[in-house]
Design a protein around this motif. Structure first.
Motif, PDB file in Angstrom:
ATOM      1  N   VAL B  52       0.842  -1.204   0.000  1.00  0.00           N
ATOM      2  CA  VAL B  52       0.000   0.000   0.000  1.00  0.00           C
ATOM      3  C   VAL B  52       0.871   1.246   0.000  1.00  0.00           C
ATOM      4  CG1 VAL B  52      -1.639   1.337   1.369  1.00  0.00           C
ATOM      5  CG2 VAL B  52      -1.976  -1.106   1.093  1.00  0.00           C
ATOM      6  N   ALA B  53       1.972   1.202   0.757  1.00  0.00           N
ATOM      7  CA  ALA B  53       2.883   2.344   0.790  1.00  0.00           C
ATOM      8  C   ALA B  53       3.486   2.592  -0.588  1.00  0.00           C
ATOM      9  CB  ALA B  53       3.978   2.092   1.823  1.00  0.00           C
ATOM     10  N   ALA B  54       3.842   1.509  -1.265  1.00  0.00           N
ATOM     11  CA  ALA B  54       4.500   1.639  -2.570  1.00  0.00           C
ATOM     12  C   ALA B  54       3.519   2.080  -3.645  1.00  0.00           C
ATOM     13  CB  ALA B  54       5.148   0.304  -2.949  1.00  0.00           C
ATOM     14  N   ASP B  55       2.290   1.633  -3.559  1.00  0.00           N
ATOM     15  CA  ASP B  55       1.330   1.896  -4.632  1.00  0.00           C
ATOM     16  C   ASP B  55      -0.072   1.915  -4.031  1.00  0.00           C
ATOM     17  OD1 ASP B  55      -0.001   2.142  -6.983  1.00  0.00           O
ATOM     18  OD2 ASP B  55       0.231   0.037  -7.574  1.00  0.00           O
ATOM     19  N   PRO B  56      -0.473   3.059  -3.425  1.00  0.00           N
ATOM     20  CA  PRO B  56      -1.733   3.116  -2.673  1.00  0.00           C
ATOM     21  C   PRO B  56      -2.950   2.821  -3.541  1.00  0.00           C
ATOM     22  CG  PRO B  56      -0.366   5.058  -2.260  1.00  0.00           C
ATOM     23  CD  PRO B  56       0.231   4.345  -3.438  1.00  0.00           C
ATOM     24  N   PRO B  57      -3.726   1.850  -3.155  1.00  0.00           N
ATOM     25  CA  PRO B  57      -4.961   1.540  -3.883  1.00  0.00           C
ATOM     26  C   PRO B  57      -6.120   2.378  -3.322  1.00  0.00           C
ATOM     27  CG  PRO B  57      -4.630  -0.083  -2.193  1.00  0.00           C
ATOM     28  CD  PRO B  57      -3.517   0.918  -2.053  1.00  0.00           C
TER      29      PRO B  57
END
Lengths: 225, 225
Positions: B52-57
């Motif tokens: 989630v930190a890398a690529d927040p959905p």
DNA sequence: CTGCGGTACCGGGTTGACCCTGTACCCCCG
DNA sequence: CGGGGGTACAGGGTCAACCCGGTACCGCAG
């Protein structure tokens, strides 16, 4: 999706039974994707038996816990299936370890059956292989289940030391019944009940101690299985 | 409180976290089929937070029970997620009713959160709607959970009638301790313990009966919560 | 064949878990 | 200010739940 024809001349036909819609539908997609033909996806044991009777698949994938009692309908259905439709393999899926059925699988010289733990299936290939092996008449048992079965042989619960009758007495005791009621229910005299109760205490390692109520402790041990 | 987009200009982005491969992969297929873009499918809380930190959905769908302790990591992760990434909605999936989190949801004036029971999701549309509403900042709670919460308010357990001290006595009693040990542990005289035990029996509606062992029955009631 | 474990029972004993009544102090509610 | 509930205790009683020792029959393994 993408029905990829694998090495099989015809796709293996699979029926799915699980009361949880999310899991059932998800599993249906996964099986389809793995190259199987899902002939039915139902939510209870009755519907499973009906659909298998109407259109026998190669394998039925069955969850243990299903309506109405949510306990072991799946197992009953699996047994019924194996009797009425020997040509259909049964792959039982369980949320938790239920050694009973797994033991029956091993004992009975069974063919075309399997027992997997939902949470232990490591990857989709494992599921695919399990279905194929069950379809081919093989037996598949989750290695985790095997481990606990073997392990339980060694690390035997103190309850295993109890005789049949002692376990019966303890079971009634665990329902909060008095010695008198236990006697009435099991057709035993008071004295005999008392003797069994004492025997249960000693076998469970509960020696007389001023700090303990051994009756409650025995019940707690029983409830812990 | 935002309007729900029925026809999406862009697909909602969803992350899935569940340690059971079968369920996770199945859910991924279902969400994809329902028009969502699954950005990540992971098997534990740490991986979820990282992804989630890398690529927040838009929404994270999280199972409660995950490694390593298989108890409530999912809840901890959900909490962490809501703090660090307020823009990401959290939809918690649970196998059983866990009123604690559901209560927090309602109490805290939360937005963009949800709590569904895996087995209670009746159809795929329900899941799709839940994800959309959480993404839009809404709150979704399984009606079954609501019912048990509300029900528990009215149909109060008989244990609620016990006073603080009576509950303490019962708790020690439920550990299989004798009246003497209860007294030592709670610094009470034998007579006082006896008085409390009797009081517990009457408040739990356990009248003297030849067939019952009320001590065991009281313990069973206590263990049932 | 002998002995052990399970099942089943009895007499006779002790005690912990219960019963009831009565006392006392506290706090809070009407 | 009186009464109800919670907390805490004592005296004095009953009885179910325990203890021990002994008997008996059965089946089975050594």
């Amino acid at each position: 999706m993408s029905p990829i024809p694998t090495a099989e001349a015809r796709a293996l036909r699979v029926a799915v039974a699980d009361d949880a819609v999310l899991f059932r539908e998800g599993l249906t997609r996964l099986l389809t994707e793995a190259g199987f033909a899902v002939t039915a996806a139902v939510g209870d044991a009755g519907a499973l038996l009906a659909s298998v009777a109407a259109d026998p698949p190669d394998v039925a994938v069955v969850d243990i816990r299903m309506p109405p009692t949510h306990t072991t309908e799946g197992l009953e259905a699996a047994r019924a299936l194996r009797e009425r439709h020997p040509g259909t393999g049964v792959l039982v899926l369980s949320a938790h370890v239920e050694t009973g059925y797994a033991l029956q699988l091993v004992d009975g010289g069974t063919t075309g059956a399997g027992y997997l733990l939902k949470e232990r299936v490591a990857d989709l290939a494992e599921l695919r292989d399990a279905v194929r092996r069950v379809a081919a008449g093989g037996v598949v048992v989750d290695p985790g289940v095997v481990a606990t079965l073997v392990g339980r042989r060694r690390v035997h619960s103190p309850l295993d030391a109890l005789s049949e009758r002692e376990r019966e007495v303890l079971a009634v005791m665990a329902e909060g019944r008095s010695n008198q009621a236990i006697g009435e229910q099991l057709f035993l005299s008071q004295k005999t009940v008392e003797a069994y109760v004492r025997s249960v205490f000693t076998k469970l390692g509960l020696h007389q101690a001023a700090d303990d109520n051994r009756r409650v402790l025995a019940v707690l041990a029983f409830l812990r299985h």
